[in-house]
Design an enzyme around this catalytic site. Structure first.
Site, PDB file in Angstrom:
ATOM      1  N   GLU A  30       0.839  -1.199   0.000  1.00 29.62           N
ATOM      2  CA  GLU A  30       0.000   0.000   0.000  1.00 29.62           C
ATOM      3  C   GLU A  30       0.874   1.248   0.000  1.00 29.62           C
ATOM      4  O   GLU A  30       1.803   1.368   0.791  1.00 29.62           O
ATOM      5  CB  GLU A  30      -0.900   0.013   1.236  1.00 29.62           C
ATOM      6  CG  GLU A  30      -1.790   1.252   1.340  1.00 29.62           C
ATOM      7  CD  GLU A  30      -2.717   1.175   2.524  1.00 29.62           C
ATOM      8  OE1 GLU A  30      -3.581   0.269   2.532  1.00 29.62           O
ATOM      9  OE2 GLU A  30      -2.566   2.008   3.459  1.00 29.62           O
ATOM     10  N   THR A  61      -3.774   4.955  -1.624  1.00 27.17           N
ATOM     11  CA  THR A  61      -4.803   5.499  -0.746  1.00 27.17           C
ATOM     12  C   THR A  61      -5.368   6.805  -1.293  1.00 27.17           C
ATOM     13  O   THR A  61      -4.851   7.390  -2.244  1.00 27.17           O
ATOM     14  CB  THR A  61      -4.271   5.719   0.676  1.00 27.17           C
ATOM     15  OG1 THR A  61      -3.246   6.717   0.633  1.00 27.17           O
ATOM     16  CG2 THR A  61      -3.712   4.445   1.256  1.00 27.17           C
ATOM     17  N   HIS A  90      -7.889   3.247  -4.036  1.00 30.29           N
ATOM     18  CA  HIS A  90      -8.784   3.528  -2.920  1.00 30.29           C
ATOM     19  C   HIS A  90      -9.773   4.601  -3.356  1.00 30.29           C
ATOM     20  O   HIS A  90      -9.459   5.472  -4.159  1.00 30.29           O
ATOM     21  CB  HIS A  90      -8.000   4.029  -1.703  1.00 30.29           C
ATOM     22  CG  HIS A  90      -7.180   2.983  -1.036  1.00 30.29           C
ATOM     23  ND1 HIS A  90      -7.087   2.889   0.336  1.00 30.29           N
ATOM     24  CD2 HIS A  90      -6.400   1.991  -1.528  1.00 30.29           C
ATOM     25  CE1 HIS A  90      -6.281   1.871   0.659  1.00 30.29           C
ATOM     26  NE2 HIS A  90      -5.847   1.326  -0.463  1.00 30.29           N
ATOM     27  N   ARG A 120     -15.796   4.280   3.132  1.00 28.07           N
ATOM     28  CA  ARG A 120     -16.578   5.501   3.315  1.00 28.07           C
ATOM     29  C   ARG A 120     -15.671   6.703   3.523  1.00 28.07           C
ATOM     30  O   ARG A 120     -15.916   7.784   3.009  1.00 28.07           O
ATOM     31  CB  ARG A 120     -17.551   5.351   4.492  1.00 28.07           C
ATOM     32  CG  ARG A 120     -18.514   6.522   4.564  1.00 28.07           C
ATOM     33  CD  ARG A 120     -19.565   6.342   5.629  1.00 28.07           C
ATOM     34  NE  ARG A 120     -19.035   6.568   6.975  1.00 28.07           N
ATOM     35  CZ  ARG A 120     -19.803   6.693   8.058  1.00 28.07           C
ATOM     36  NH1 ARG A 120     -21.117   6.569   7.945  1.00 28.07           N
ATOM     37  NH2 ARG A 120     -19.272   6.896   9.242  1.00 28.07           N
ATOM     38  N   ASP A 122     -12.836   9.123   6.174  1.00 27.21           N
ATOM     39  CA  ASP A 122     -12.897   9.932   7.385  1.00 27.21           C
ATOM     40  C   ASP A 122     -13.187  11.386   7.038  1.00 27.21           C
ATOM     41  O   ASP A 122     -12.818  11.858   5.962  1.00 27.21           O
ATOM     42  CB  ASP A 122     -11.569   9.861   8.141  1.00 27.21           C
ATOM     43  CG  ASP A 122     -11.275   8.472   8.665  1.00 27.21           C
ATOM     44  OD1 ASP A 122     -12.227   7.801   9.106  1.00 27.21           O
ATOM     45  OD2 ASP A 122     -10.100   8.057   8.612  1.00 27.21           O
ATOM     46  N   ALA A 141     -20.514   2.690   3.255  1.00 28.66           N
ATOM     47  CA  ALA A 141     -19.602   2.037   2.309  1.00 28.66           C
ATOM     48  C   ALA A 141     -20.354   1.035   1.439  1.00 28.66           C
ATOM     49  O   ALA A 141     -20.030   0.851   0.266  1.00 28.66           O
ATOM     50  CB  ALA A 141     -18.462   1.352   3.058  1.00 28.66           C
ATOM     51  N   HIS A 165     -14.323  -0.628  13.919  1.00 26.70           N
ATOM     52  CA  HIS A 165     -14.230   0.749  13.451  1.00 26.70           C
ATOM     53  C   HIS A 165     -14.463   1.685  14.636  1.00 26.70           C
ATOM     54  O   HIS A 165     -15.338   1.420  15.487  1.00 26.70           O
ATOM     55  CB  HIS A 165     -15.267   1.011  12.360  1.00 26.70           C
ATOM     56  CG  HIS A 165     -15.063   2.308  11.646  1.00 26.70           C
ATOM     57  ND1 HIS A 165     -15.401   3.530  12.196  1.00 26.70           N
ATOM     58  CD2 HIS A 165     -14.540   2.583  10.421  1.00 26.70           C
ATOM     59  CE1 HIS A 165     -15.099   4.503  11.349  1.00 26.70           C
ATOM     60  NE2 HIS A 165     -14.575   3.950  10.256  1.00 26.70           N
ATOM     61  N   LYS A 181     -21.539  -4.974   3.741  1.00 23.03           N
ATOM     62  CA  LYS A 181     -20.692  -4.529   2.628  1.00 23.03           C
ATOM     63  C   LYS A 181     -20.386  -5.688   1.686  1.00 23.03           C
ATOM     64  O   LYS A 181     -20.404  -5.534   0.455  1.00 23.03           O
ATOM     65  CB  LYS A 181     -19.392  -3.921   3.146  1.00 23.03           C
ATOM     66  CG  LYS A 181     -19.546  -2.594   3.846  1.00 23.03           C
ATOM     67  CD  LYS A 181     -18.219  -1.930   4.152  1.00 23.03           C
ATOM     68  CE  LYS A 181     -17.418  -2.648   5.190  1.00 23.03           C
ATOM     69  NZ  LYS A 181     -16.194  -1.892   5.601  1.00 23.03           N
ATOM     70  N   GLN A 192      -7.635  -2.947   8.379  1.00 24.83           N
ATOM     71  CA  GLN A 192      -6.823  -1.885   8.942  1.00 24.83           C
ATOM     72  C   GLN A 192      -5.651  -2.542   9.667  1.00 24.83           C
ATOM     73  O   GLN A 192      -5.709  -3.732  10.011  1.00 24.83           O
ATOM     74  CB  GLN A 192      -7.676  -1.063   9.908  1.00 24.83           C
ATOM     75  CG  GLN A 192      -6.974   0.098  10.578  1.00 24.83           C
ATOM     76  CD  GLN A 192      -6.376   1.082   9.590  1.00 24.83           C
ATOM     77  OE1 GLN A 192      -5.245   0.863   9.142  1.00 24.83           O
ATOM     78  NE2 GLN A 192      -7.095   2.128   9.257  1.00 24.83           N
TER      79      GLN A 192
END
Length: 306
Positions: A30, A61, A90, A120, A122, A141, A165, A181, A192
């Site tokens: 990533e 990202t 992303h 979704r 931040d 999401a 989350h 989802k 994460q």
């Protein structure tokens, strides 16, 4: 780019869904869009060095509030055209109307990108702040997953949270959101960052108990600096394991020892994850290649297994 050319390009691009279905262990990296010219050079140095390892895919990202939207699209397009890598873009719903989201999906399609990770996102400025839906956007999401699915032949990934989350009221509700989802059309998930294999395994067990078999790829970030511990808590919203924090505290005065411990721990955890049947490892690189290469090379025999 004509639609015909875009369709021909897409037909040649592998999807993460297909790569996972092959049964081979996945390993991926990533990256994030840099904000400076020097950061851009560092990013492409890391990409070229890690490209030689022939990862299953790489992801880029998307900044909070869409702050790096154009850079993300540019980097993903360049990855698709100038490297041998399979890029995953992303994609967030923050501050975007449905019209804007559809336009961006079209840009990815035009670049020949078939793989999108739908999150979704931040709120801009304060990741822990109140989530406010765009008046003409989407709320969850799972809505973003459906939107991408409706737009064409894309492979869609989603995020998973081993701890939960930060906005989820409970682990149980977080598991339910994740399964929704997946049922909306997600092909796979990437977690994460986390620092205990048990957290991933418990997540997988919870999801399986709900009758969901979507592949979940663990996201791993080696701790190479003592300050990374606090940063990881901010980024993941999960507390750093106290027992592991004590090990790092014991060597906090020695940057070399911190880095060695971080790589050692990452290797141990990844071996456990692979032994327990994880479909692969997704390495969070922060646009650096050296620590990731060391962990990968230590894992190479296990990653080659099926």
């Amino acid at each position: 780019m004509s639609l015909g050319r875009s369709s021909r390009m897409a037909a040649r691009v592998p999807t993460v869904r297909d790569l996972l279905a092959s049964g081979d262990r996945s390993f991926s990296f990533e990256f994030f869009p840099p904000k400076t010219d020097e950061g851009e050079r560092q990013l492409w140095r890391a990409i070229r060095e890690l490209e030689a390892l022939r990862p299953t895919f790489v992801s880029v990202t998307y900044g909070a509030g869409g702050s790096t939207r154009d850079r993300t699209v540019d980097i993903v397009e360049r990855l698709a055209h100038e490297t041998t890598l399979t890029p995953v873009a992303h994609f967030t719903a923050v501050n975007h109307s449905v019209r804007e989201l559809r336009h961006l999906i079209g840009r990815f399609a035009g670049a020949g990108v078939r793989n999108i990770l739908a999150v979704r996102g931040d709120p801009p400025g304060d990741p822990t702040g109140e989530w406010i839906k765009h008046p003409e956007g989407v709320e969850y999401a799972e809505d973003l997953v459906r939107l991408i699915r409706q737009a064409g032949e894309f492979c869609v990934g989603v995020a998973a949270f081993p701890y939960k989350h930060p906005r989820s009221p409970s682990i149980e509700s977080d598991t339910e959101y994740f399964v929704r989802k997946c049922r909306a059309g997600a092909d796979y998930a990437i977690t994460q960052m986390f620092f205990r294999a048990e957290d991933y395994l418990r997540l997988r067990d919870r999801v399986t108990a709900k009758g969901c078999d979507t592949p979940i790829i663990p996201g791993v970030m080696p701790v190479t600096h003592y300050s990374t511990i606090a940063r990881s808590e901010q980024l993941s919203g999960a507390p750093f394991p106290p027992e592991l924090a004590r090990r790092f505290e014991a060597v906090a005065h020695d940057p070399v020892a911190v880095r060695e411990l971080g790589i050692e721990h990452a290797v141990e955890m990844c071996r456990t994850l692979l032994d327990e049947g994880a479909p692969g490892i997704h390495f969070i690189t922060f646009n650096r290649s050296s620590a990731t290469r060391e962990v990968f090379q230590a894992l190479a025999p296990a990653m080659a297994g099926t």
